[in-house]
Write an enzyme that holds these catalytic residues in place. Structure first.
Site, short mmCIF file in Angstrom:
data_model
loop_
_atom_site.label_atom_id
_atom_site.label_comp_id
_atom_site.label_asym_id
_atom_site.label_seq_id
_atom_site.Cartn_x
_atom_site.Cartn_y
_atom_site.Cartn_z
N CYS A 46 42.55 -17.39 -10.60
CA CYS A 46 41.56 -16.92 -11.47
C CYS A 46 40.16 -16.79 -10.81
O CYS A 46 39.59 -16.00 -11.32
CB CYS A 46 41.29 -18.18 -12.24
SG CYS A 46 42.77 -18.77 -13.22
N ASP A 102 8.51 21.41 -35.40
CA ASP A 102 7.58 21.47 -34.38
C ASP A 102 7.88 21.22 -33.02
O ASP A 102 6.93 21.22 -32.28
CB ASP A 102 6.63 20.13 -34.90
CG ASP A 102 6.06 19.93 -36.14
OD1 ASP A 102 5.85 21.36 -36.72
OD2 ASP A 102 5.97 19.11 -36.87
N CYS A 120 0.98 -1.26 -0.11
CA CYS A 120 -0.06 0.16 -0.12
C CYS A 120 0.80 1.40 0.10
O CYS A 120 2.08 1.05 0.12
CB CYS A 120 -0.97 0.11 1.19
SG CYS A 120 0.01 0.19 2.71
N CYS A 134 43.23 -21.95 -11.65
CA CYS A 134 43.71 -21.99 -10.46
C CYS A 134 42.88 -20.98 -9.40
O CYS A 134 41.82 -20.33 -10.11
CB CYS A 134 45.14 -21.55 -10.23
SG CYS A 134 45.40 -20.17 -10.94
N CYS A 148 3.70 1.98 2.22
CA CYS A 148 4.71 0.98 2.33
C CYS A 148 5.85 1.80 1.52
O CYS A 148 7.08 1.86 1.56
CB CYS A 148 4.55 -0.02 1.47
SG CYS A 148 3.18 -1.38 2.27
N ASP A 206 -0.06 20.02 -37.09
CA ASP A 206 1.00 20.47 -38.17
C ASP A 206 0.48 19.99 -39.60
O ASP A 206 0.05 18.92 -39.36
CB ASP A 206 2.50 19.87 -37.93
CG ASP A 206 3.18 20.05 -38.86
OD1 ASP A 206 3.60 21.31 -39.52
OD2 ASP A 206 3.96 19.03 -39.35
#
Lengths: 1039, 74
Positions: free
Chosen positions: A271, A908, A200, A268, A203, A705
């Protein structure tokens, strides 16, 4: 130095005062009267105060020390300090605290004992003072030891090192500071954090309040319906984890995306650490766990900040190969999963709460109506009711207590607090009436177990139903997201390779077969097909695609296969941008929401104030004036004859808390906006914000336009009038041959017109352009002259017989060109801009909606008026310079009009920006689309009508929702506060209050879902549009 | 650690201070209630005082927390 001790000392003094109060209470118990208590207290109060303050200062200092230890990563022993001032361990906080407690506990214990157990005996108090002084000294010494950060000789502590890192089972919680050490405070970045568990408006306020309190947060906006928080923050000061923690602290879950990667090339442990380090340092990555043996990496990240591609790229940059495991759930699936989780959670609680609550209710009313015949008497025993209700309150109902406590810790009062106080008070009254029936709460006749039980059950039912229905509001987004194909077939060398769609890169060649979705935007290289674009543009007919045409990612390939080159991928695709546009619109707030936000934001506060006021009134005034033994709870046979003044006032006070519902007020606008913008998106209309929806619903005037908007914007042959004895085809063939090499728009229109009519266009033997007049060419062995009246006069061509029809065409706004061959007139050709299909219908419908329609153009008045006549537009603003278009819009606004401007071109843009609603048509320029408040995906002006209809329907829904929400609270709160009690002698029971509260928010949610049934008037009309009429040529072309 | 703007005071501490201050005020309100309700029975008097304390504290928390935060930021 003083600064850092001020707080612990202040805490200590405050604690000292509290201890003196406690001391006073203890003395009062042991004395006969308050006078004697004061006498005893005055004997040695200053010593007691000193001891108590000393004791409290120790506690304050200990708190300070604990923070220092946490900041510096662990305890430093005196030995280690002596050896060079390095941190010797990074033990857990528990160990730190135990260590220091062991150091100071005896001192605290002794001084504490001196105060509490010996009360005012002078020698012991003096001993207490001494031990306190010793304790404070020890604590200060330890604090000094920890005051400086642990830095090894010659080592520089990085800026991020003070932030906590937790290593758990091969995963690290990444620091996730934006850009690592490169980030400086003062910059801002934005992220989107998905949140689970909001129900709600309060919240929203809770989460916003919690996140706003995080240091470094610049702005936060939470969208309840989308379940997302949009946070702008300084990455140099805060990080993703801080938001997540703050959000979790107030009782909500943070939805986090998980990326499962297959990583190859690792050999390894280093890495593993390098990948974890590289990925962990990416902004938005919350966790990363790399498994060397399995060759996998699982990354927890926030998709609003970092993408899967960026994560994979970070790994690839290190020299490893990373690919996404295809079975990984998409963001949409995860969102659905999160919602499903909430539905399941509340559903499970319902399974507990409802059966027990029904038993409690039946048991409570066991002796009423016909129930004694069917319900055993023991079910009404208070002890059994207590046993049945307690699991409800401490099971399903416990979440409200926990969440409200967390909210209060952050200074936020939310709906959970209303629930918790309501449930807690009802349960407490029932327990008191069970175990202490003479306490004055109505006695054994009035155990309110069913109130606590049904209150919990109804609230959980409400949450369950909201979780079910709320997701439907964002269906439009989910539909759009579901269009995104997961896999793309990329051509690599001679082979076709299937890769995840989000790994496609610009310039990749992609093959699409019949029945497949197009993965990204691109340009067709070869092949031919029809593509269904209806899901994005709303166009009902498939669009033909051949080499050179653009294709849009997410659309469906129908008939043929083709290859295309990717031009836009990832977040750049049209689909991704549409999704973002719709999401942005749904997160924005309409002006009408300000009132709702104001009410919902302060609602809970004022409800508590009202509840307190109501309690005081009924306690001190109302009960004495109005209470009657015939008092009943509404819709129950309950009599409350034995209820005392406190029980009576408390019941009313609780009912006020429970019946109040800010959820309905808070949900009214955003839920309708979400449904409305989603519905518009289904029709190819993209609102850029909720304010655009509101503004569009209030329009009174609309300005179009002309060129490119109402008309196609390119000239076309509309009339061919041959001289006697010559046919139309000959006229066009000759004219086209003369113009085939011309680059003039009129020439191109004639060549196109000839080709469209199936006439073969020959190349001229000779060609000469006569600027401002026309062309002279040698074609088919004849000298052809094509141009205006002046050219004919200069070359001595007699065109008198053609003047009358020429003037008629010119009167219609068309451009007329005379054609002569070998010095004799052979005909004339009328060229004009043409109306777009549906322009006439769109204008007619806008008139029926009661809008004043205006046409704005830079063209001359005659042409403009000719177009306006065809369209049925009464008001024409002609010969308006591009820079003056916005001024014309402003003039309309000055006449109290709410103006929409519909345009497509760069010229425009100012008018689009000036208008209350700027509508950019999808076929227009990017600038126009950027400036407009609404983007019409299709080049169909009837969408202007649909836009206004959707906006009006949405605002109708908003107003209905607000009306019901406000009416509900306006009516029910006074009733719950006992306004009618003096006349009816009836009170609102807490369970009835809970039921009404659940119904109110559900009413709003269900009312909003009715928007799904909205159909624009155009879709409702069965007859096809009068396209033919709209295609009529109308306007001349400026050369 | 979350810090308040400007002063470097942890935000959680601000909340705690607000809570303590609110509790003190609420205690005062409850005491005032208990005094005013001296003519009522002990359950009504002290029960009412507890309820007044709870509601007052709840009302004051959202008022005091932002006030303290603003004060510190200033």
């Amino acid at each position: 130095m003083i600064e850092q001790y001020r707080r612990p000392i202040a805490v200590g003094l405050l604690g000292g005062l509290a201890l003196i109060g406690l001391y006073l209470a203890v003395v009062r118990i042991g004395s006969a009267s308050w006078a004697h208590t004061v006498e005893l207290f005055l004997t040695d109060w200053y010593l007691v105060a000193a001891v108590a303050t000393g004791f409290s200062i120790q506690i304050g200092l200990f708190t300070h020390l604990r923070r220092l230890i946490r900041q510096n990563g662990g305890v430093r022993s005196a030995t280690a300090m002596a050896a060079g001032g390095t941190a010797t361990s990074t033990t857990s906080m528990v160990a730190c605290c135990l260590h220091h407690l062991a150091e100071v506990l005896p001192v605290i214990g002794l001084s504490g004992a001196a105060v509490f157990f010996t009360t005012y005996k002078m020698p012991i108090i003096l001993f207490g003072l001494a031990t306190n002084a010793l304790g404070i000294g020890m604590m200060l010494r330890t604090i000094r030891r920890h005051a400086k950060p642990a830095v090894r000789a010659g080592e520089t502590r990085p800026q991020t090192a003070a932030l906590p890192h937790t290593t758990e089972g091969g995963s690290i919680m990444a620091p996730a500071i934006q850009g690592g050490s490169d980030v400086r405070p003062g910059t801002s970045t934005e992220t989107v954090v998905p949140i689970v568990g909001m129900s709600c408006a309060s919240c929203v306020a809770t989460v916003e309040g919690a996140v706003r309190n995080v240091h470094g947060v610049r702005d936060v906006s939470v969208n309840l319906a989308a379940g997302k928080a949009y946070i702008t923050y300084d990455p140099g000061l805060t990080r993703l984890g801080d938001f997540e923690r703050a959000i979790r602290d107030v009782g909500y879950e943070v939805g986090r995306d998980t990326l499962q990667l297959q990583v190859t090339g690792m050999s390894c442990a280093s890495c593993v650490s390098s990948i974890e380090g590289a990925v962990g340092n990416l902004p938005g990555v919350a966790s990363v766990a790399v498994n060397l043996n399995a060759g996998t990496a699982v990354v927890g990240y926030n998709a609003g900040t970092v993408t899967a591609s960026q994560i994979k790229k970070a790994i690839r940059d290190l020299g490893y190969e990373a690919s996404e495991r295809l079975e990984g759930a998409s963001a949409m699936d995860r969102e659905r999963e999160a919602r499903q989780l909430e539905v399941t959670r509340q559903g499970r609680w319902m399974l507990v709460a409802w059966p027990l609550a029904m038993l409690v209710m039946v048991g409570t009313f066991q002796d009423v109506w016909i129930l004694p015949r069917y319900v055993p008497q023991f079910l009404g025993y208070p002890l059994l009711l207590f046993a049945l209700t307690t699991p409800i309150v401490f099971g399903p109902g416990w979440q409200f207590f926990v969440n409200s406590y967390r909210g209060l810790r952050h200074g936020v009062a939310d709906m959970n607090l209303l629930y918790a106080t309501g449930i807690g008070a009802a349960y407490l009254i029932a327990v008191i009436n069970t175990f202490w029936p003479e306490a004055g709460f109505g006695g054994p006749e009035a155990v309110f177990y069913e109130a606590a039980a049904l209150l919990t059950a109804f609230i959980i039912l409400g949450r369950y139903l909201e979780a079910l229905t709320r997701g439907r509001a964002s269906e439009a987004i989910r539909k759009l997201m579901s269009l995104q194909p997961k896999v793309a077939r990329v051509i690599r060398g001679d082979a076709e390779v299937e890769i995840p769609a989000d790994e496609v890169e610009v310039e990749d060649l992609i093959l699409v077969r019949p029945g497949e979705r197009i993965p990204v935007d691109g340009l067709v290289l070869d092949g031919y097909s029809a593509v269904d674009q209806s899901m994005l543009t709303g166009e009902s007919m498939p669009v033909e695609k051949r080499a050179g045409d653009e294709v849009i990612g997410g659309t469906m390939n129908k008939t043929g296969a083709f290859r295309f080159r990717a031009t836009r991928v990832g977040r750049e695709t049209a689909l991704a941008q549409i999704i973002k546009l719709v999401e942005d619109a749904q997160v924005s707030k309409a002006p009408i929401q300000r009132l709702a936000d104001l009410v919902a934001g302060k609602f809970i506060f004022w409800v508590h104030v009202l509840s307190l006021g109501v309690f005081l009134f009924w306690f001190f005034v109302g009960y004495g004036l109005f209470f009657s033994p015939e008092t009943r709870l509404m819709l129950t046979p309950y009599t409350l004859a034995g209820v005392g003044v406190f029980g009576f006032a408390l019941l009313i006070s609780v009912a006020v808390l429970v019946i109040s519902c800010p959820c309905a007020v808070g949900m009214a606008t955003p839920s309708a906006m979400m449904a409305g913008t989603g519905k518009a998106a289904e029709h190819g209309i993209l609102f850029k914000g909720a304010d655009a929806v509101e503004a569009a619903s209030k329009l009174t005037a609309i300005v179009f336009d002309k060129t490119g908007t109402l008309t196609r914007g390119e000239p076309a042959v509309t009339d061919v009038l041959p001289a006697p004895g010559i046919n139309e085809a000959d006229v066009l063939r000759l004219a086209a041959a003369a113009e085939v090499n011309s680059e003039h728009p009129l020439g191109e229109a004639i060549v196109r017109g000839a080709r469209d009519r199936g006439i073969r266009v020959e190349s001229p033997e000779a060609f000469e352009a006569i600027p401002g007049h026309g062309v002279l060419a040698q074609a088919s062995g004849r000298q052809v002259l094509l141009g205006n009246r002046r050219l004919m006069a200069e070359r001595g061509v007699a065109i008198q017989g053609m003047i009358a029809p020429a003037e008629r065409l010119e009167g219609e706004g068309k451009t007329v060109m005379f054609l002569a061959a070998d010095g004799r007139p052979v005909g004339l050709i009328g060229v004009a801009d043409t109306l777009k299909p549906h322009s006439v219908e769109a204008v007619r419908l806008l008139h029926t909606l009661g809008l004043e329609v205006t046409m704005l153009t830079g063209d001359n008045r005659r042409t403009a008026e000719a177009v306006a006549r065809q369209l049925g537009i009464n008001r024409v603003l002609a010969e308006v310079l591009p820079q003056d278009k916005a001024t014309e819009v402003k003039a309309l606004q000055a006449r109290s009009h709410r103006v929409a401007m519909v345009g497509d071109g760069i010229n425009d843009a100012p008018a689009l920006a000036q208008a209350d609603v700027g509508m950019a048509i999808g076929s227009g320029t990017d600038i126009a689309k950027e400036t407009g408040h609404v983007v019409l995906m299709k080049d169909d002006l009837r969408d202007v009508v649909t836009t206004i209809e959707v906006a009006r329907a949405t605002m109708r829904k908003v107003k209905q929702n607000l009306f019901w929400a406000f009416i509900y609270n306006t009516v029910t709160i006074p009733v719950a506060a006992g306004l009618l009690y003096p006349w009816t002698r009836q009170m609102v029971s807490p369970e009835l209050a809970a039921f009404l509260m659940a119904i109110s928010s559900l009413t709003v949610t269900m009312n909003t879902t009715l928007l799904k049934r909205f159909v624009p008037s155009l879709r409702r009309q069965s007859e096809p549009a009068a396209v033919g009429a709209a295609m009529a040529p109308v306007a001349g072309v400026q050369s | 650690m979350e810090l308040d703007e400007g002063r470097g005071v942890p935000a959680t501490q601000t909340m705690r201070h607000a809570g303590t201050l609110g509790a003190l005020f609420a205690l005062g309100a409850a005491a005032a209630f208990a005094l005013a309700a001296s003519g009522f029975g002990p359950v009504a008097r002290y029960g009412g005082a507890v309820w007044v304390f709870i509601l007052t504290w709840i009302i004051l928390m959202p008022v005091l927390a932002p006030w303290l935060k603003e004060r510190r930021a200033a």
